[in-house]
Scaffold this active site. Structure first.
Site: not given
Ligand code: DSN
Length: 407
Positions: A46, A191, A48, A220, A226
């Site tokens: 933890y 974003d 915080e 991504k 993640r």
């Molecule tokens: N769910 C994601 C996507 O597939 O683009 C975006 O957060």
């Protein structure tokens, strides 16, 4: 692992990831180092608060890890301040809105059905419920209509203009968005979750010089674990972001994931990551060209980045849902996606979104893109012929087995 049921499904999932051609544009395969960090004993701790200002003892090691993550992230994106604690892109966006807006404030964004994201104002998301979102649109060819963005901005006078998308295959002109935001005195937020790996390597212009806040996920094109991050060059905004993330909307940070993020930023600073990102784009261009040559209609007629959007309903008379199921049958994983001005509902949709970040991590090259396009095309051609579909599946397996995963 003692839990046989969970072990079984992890084994099955590993096999699925190994055997299938993964074209979901938001997915990737992490390195062994990242996997090790995320599966490490750091999950027990933890912490915080923030480094040197924690609410728990024993944070000596996790402080160093979070500091490393922050410093590497700053270096990677050439930004002054970063918060690496958001558990996801959605919480990163929630924190960004709370740092800049009051409940009920107006925001101008790209809505989900135009290629945006659920947290960019959808009524079923906190974003659409807490703030008054308005949507800018795409031209009928599928490009952002900057003239309309400007017209709507002047008309609506939003407190925030938001750029960034989940299914937009072209470059985004952040300088133009900033110019419009300045014209009406609005905050500008980006974003960049989908394109973060391209921004990190200079293959997409960076939003950092223009935006008040930039949010991203790390899993991504950036190929990390993640999770989410928030960046800004404005110290006052940074202070607000920190207090909104903790204690505003989150409790203890996921230190095992933050360690994974730190490794991800280090990997993305390596010259080999630039080569990787260039290959993602080259593969995507090639896949787009090969599909176009076989008569598929692509939204905007092509791609500048890691993803493409096929109008499969116009191209082959199948909905996105039917096409997704058909390609799954031959071991190609894609997702149905609304296309601009779609006449079908989102759960059915007319489009297919495909991305090349994950397969490029496995070493797929442009010659492999030709084979993938061929397999996709044959699947549509022989959609009712089980014997042929089995043969196409064999071709897919041959491809994936020639580029094994490293886990
Ligand atoms: N769910 C994601 C996507 O597939 O683009 C975006 O957060």
């Amino acid at each position: 692992m003692l839990d046989k049921e969970i072990k079984h499904f992890i084994t099955e999932e590993r096999k699925r990831q190994e055997d299938n051609i993964e074209l979901i544009a938001s997915e990737n395969y992490v390195s062994n180092d990242i996997l090790e960090a995320v599966g490490s004993i750091l999950t027990n701790k933890y912490a915080e608060g923030y480094p040197s200002r924690r609410y728990y003892g024993g944070c000596v090691n996790v402080d160093e890890i979070e500091n490393l993550a922050r410093e590497r992230c700053k270096q990677l994106f050439n930004v002054k301040y970063v918060n690496v604690q958001p558990h996801s892109g959605s919480t990163a966006n929630m924190a960004a809105y709370r740092a800049l807006l009051n409940k009920g404030d107006k925001v101008l964004s790209m809505s989900l059905d135009q290629g945006g994201h659920l947290t960019h104002g959808h009524q079923l998301s906190f974003s659409g419920q807490d703030y008054e979102f308005y949507s800018y649109h795409l031209t009928k060819e599928g490009f952002i209509d900057y003239d309309e963005v400007r017209r709507l901005a002047i008309e609506i006078k939003p407190r925030l203009i938001l750029a960034g998308a989940s299914a937009y295959p072209r470059m985004i002109d952040f300088a133009k968005f900033k110019e419009i935001s300045d014209e009406i005195g609005a905050f500008f937020m980006v974003d960049m979750a989908h394109i973060a790996g391209l921004v990190a390597t200079g293959l997409h212009p960076s939003p950092i010089p223009y935006a008040d806040i930039v949010t991203s996920t790390t899993h991504k094109t950036l190929r990390g674990p993640r999770g989410g991050i928030i960046m800004t060059n404005n110290y006052q905004i940074y202070k607000k972001i920190n207090s909104v993330v903790f204690p505003g909307i989150q409790g203890g940070p996921l230190m095992h994931v933050i360690a994974g993020k730190a490794i991800c930023f280090k990997e993305a600073l390596e010259p080999s990551f630039k080569e990787y990102a260039q290959n993602i784009v080259n593969n995507c261009h090639r896949l787009a060209d090969e599909l176009i040559q076989r008569g598929y209609k692509l939204i905007t007629g092509g791609t500048d980045n890691h993803l493409l959007l096929v109008d499969i309903f116009s191209s082959r008379g199948l909905s996105g849902k039917e096409a997704e199921t058909l390609l799954d049958r031959v071991g190609i994983t894609v997702n149905k996606n609304s296309i601009p001005f779609d006449t079908l509902p989102p759960m059915i949709s007319s489009g297919l979104r495909m991305g090349t970040a994950a397969i490029t991590s496995r070493g797929f090259n442009e010659a492999d893109m030709v084979e993938i396009a061929e397999c996709i095309d044959l699947a549509f051609k022989y959609k009712d012929d089980d014997t042929m579909l089995d043969k196409i599946h064999d071709r897919v397996l041959k491809l994936t087995r020639s580029h094994p995963l490293w886990y």
